[in-house]
Design a protein around this motif. Structure first.
Motif, short mmCIF file in Angstrom:
data_model
loop_
_atom_site.label_atom_id
_atom_site.label_comp_id
_atom_site.label_asym_id
_atom_site.label_seq_id
_atom_site.Cartn_x
_atom_site.Cartn_y
_atom_site.Cartn_z
N ILE A 35 41.79 33.04 47.08
CA ILE A 35 41.26 33.53 48.35
C ILE A 35 40.00 34.36 48.10
O ILE A 35 39.86 34.98 47.06
CB ILE A 35 42.31 34.30 49.18
N SER B 146 52.83 38.56 39.98
CA SER B 146 53.92 39.41 39.50
C SER B 146 53.60 40.05 38.15
O SER B 146 54.28 40.99 37.74
CB SER B 146 55.17 38.56 39.34
N GLU C 190 43.60 40.80 40.28
CA GLU C 190 44.40 40.44 41.46
C GLU C 190 43.70 40.97 42.72
O GLU C 190 43.25 42.10 42.75
CB GLU C 190 45.81 41.05 41.34
N ASP D 40 38.12 40.47 43.49
CA ASP D 40 37.99 39.03 43.67
C ASP D 40 37.69 38.39 42.31
O ASP D 40 36.59 38.51 41.78
CB ASP D 40 36.88 38.73 44.67
N GLY D 41 38.70 37.71 41.79
CA GLY D 41 38.60 37.11 40.47
C GLY D 41 37.58 35.98 40.39
O GLY D 41 37.28 35.51 39.29
N1 SAH Z 1 50.07 34.48 37.63
C1 SAH Z 1 51.01 34.96 38.64
C2 SAH Z 1 51.21 33.98 39.78
C3 SAH Z 1 50.02 33.88 40.58
S1 SAH Z 1 50.14 33.38 42.27
C4 SAH Z 1 52.33 35.31 38.04
O1 SAH Z 1 52.54 35.08 36.84
O2 SAH Z 1 53.17 35.85 38.78
C5 SAH Z 1 48.42 33.49 42.59
C6 SAH Z 1 47.89 34.90 42.67
O3 SAH Z 1 46.47 34.81 42.78
C7 SAH Z 1 48.37 35.65 43.90
O4 SAH Z 1 48.94 36.87 43.51
C8 SAH Z 1 47.10 35.84 44.71
O5 SAH Z 1 47.08 37.04 45.44
C9 SAH Z 1 46.04 35.84 43.63
N2 SAH Z 1 44.69 35.55 44.08
C10 SAH Z 1 44.29 34.67 45.04
N3 SAH Z 1 42.96 34.69 45.17
C11 SAH Z 1 42.49 35.57 44.25
C12 SAH Z 1 41.19 36.02 43.90
N4 SAH Z 1 40.09 35.57 44.52
N5 SAH Z 1 41.06 36.93 42.92
C13 SAH Z 1 42.18 37.43 42.27
N6 SAH Z 1 43.43 37.04 42.58
C14 SAH Z 1 43.59 36.13 43.55
#
Ligand code: SAH
Length: 209
Positions: A202, A82, A100, A127-128
């Motif tokens: 992911i 978010s 993200e 991809d983080g």
């Molecule tokens: N920090 C966010 C909550 C995160 S929920 C907040 O304050 O709202 C986890 C998030 O990580 C999700 O939006 C998901 O899509 C993302 N995510 C999952 N795998 C990821 C990746 N490999 N690289 C970047 N983002 C990723």
């Protein structure tokens, strides 16, 4: 939320004034979908679409406090979601970079952060797991999705003396929230802050989305 959830209740108390001030200031209800706005300040994660959640307020505060953020530090967040955690960090230091993987979340968080005046937060779709090499090294890294291991690329992108907070463990099981410190010589120390449940980090978007 700040008075009840962050000040004790049997958990590590949130006492860092910068964190408490940020949690008082950022309008959490504007980071959740309108349909669940009434749930924004409850002591729990809230769905934000695409199977993802905005973390529980206490966990956001605990992770931010563990980072010992100071103004001027460069912070990398993995998992913009978010944009709430990015906004909390940006209340302490303007140099926030957030990655993200899900495009619609990347897009909506980016415009939300702009509309709310967080103009210095930089957002990236990708991809983080691989961090954001262009802006490395980072003084602090916060991973808000659960990884099976600490991604070596992220540890590499941590500055000497830097700290990373990351949930590590399998998908949809209890994970350990780790505080990882990189010493001046590049050595690694790790401590467990808490047991947590995060959505998984992911590695590729499932096709049926
Ligand atoms: N920090 C966010 C909550 C995160 S929920 C907040 O304050 O709202 C986890 C998030 O990580 C999700 O939006 C998901 O899509 C993302 N995510 C999952 N795998 C990821 C990746 N490999 N690289 C970047 N983002 C990723």
């Amino acid at each position: 939320m700040v008075d009840t959830q962050l000040k004790g209740m049997g958990r590590t108390e949130i006492i860092d004034k910068a964190v408490l001030d940020a949690m008082l200031k950022v309008p959490r209800h504007l980071f959740v979908p309108e349909a669940v706005r009434n749930l924004a300040y409850r002591d729990a994660p809230v769905p934000v679409g695409y199977g993802q959640t905005i973390s529980q307020p206490y966990i956001v505060a605990l992770m931010t406090q563990a980072l010992e953020l100071k103004p001027g530090m460069k912070v990398l967040e993995i998992g913009t979601g978010s944009g709430y955690q990015a906004a909390i960090a940006a209340e302490v230091t303007p140099l926030v970079f957030t990655v993200e993987i899900i495009r619609p979340l990347y897009e909506s968080a980016g415009s939300r952060l702009k509309n709310l005046g967080y103009l210095t937060v930089r957002t990236l779709e990708g991809d983080g797991y691989y961090g954001w090499p262009e802006f490395a090294p980072f003084d602090r890294i916060i991973v808000t999705c659960a990884a099976l291991h600490v991604p070596p690329t992220l540890f590499d992108q941590l500055a000497p003396g830097g700290k990373m907070v990351i949930p590590v463990g399998g998908n949809f099981e209890t994970q350990r929230l780790l505080l990882i410190t990189k010493d001046e010589n590049g050595g690694r120390r790790s401590e467990t802050l808490s047991l947590v449940r995060f959505v998984p980090l992911i590695r590729e978007i499932p096709r049926n989305r």
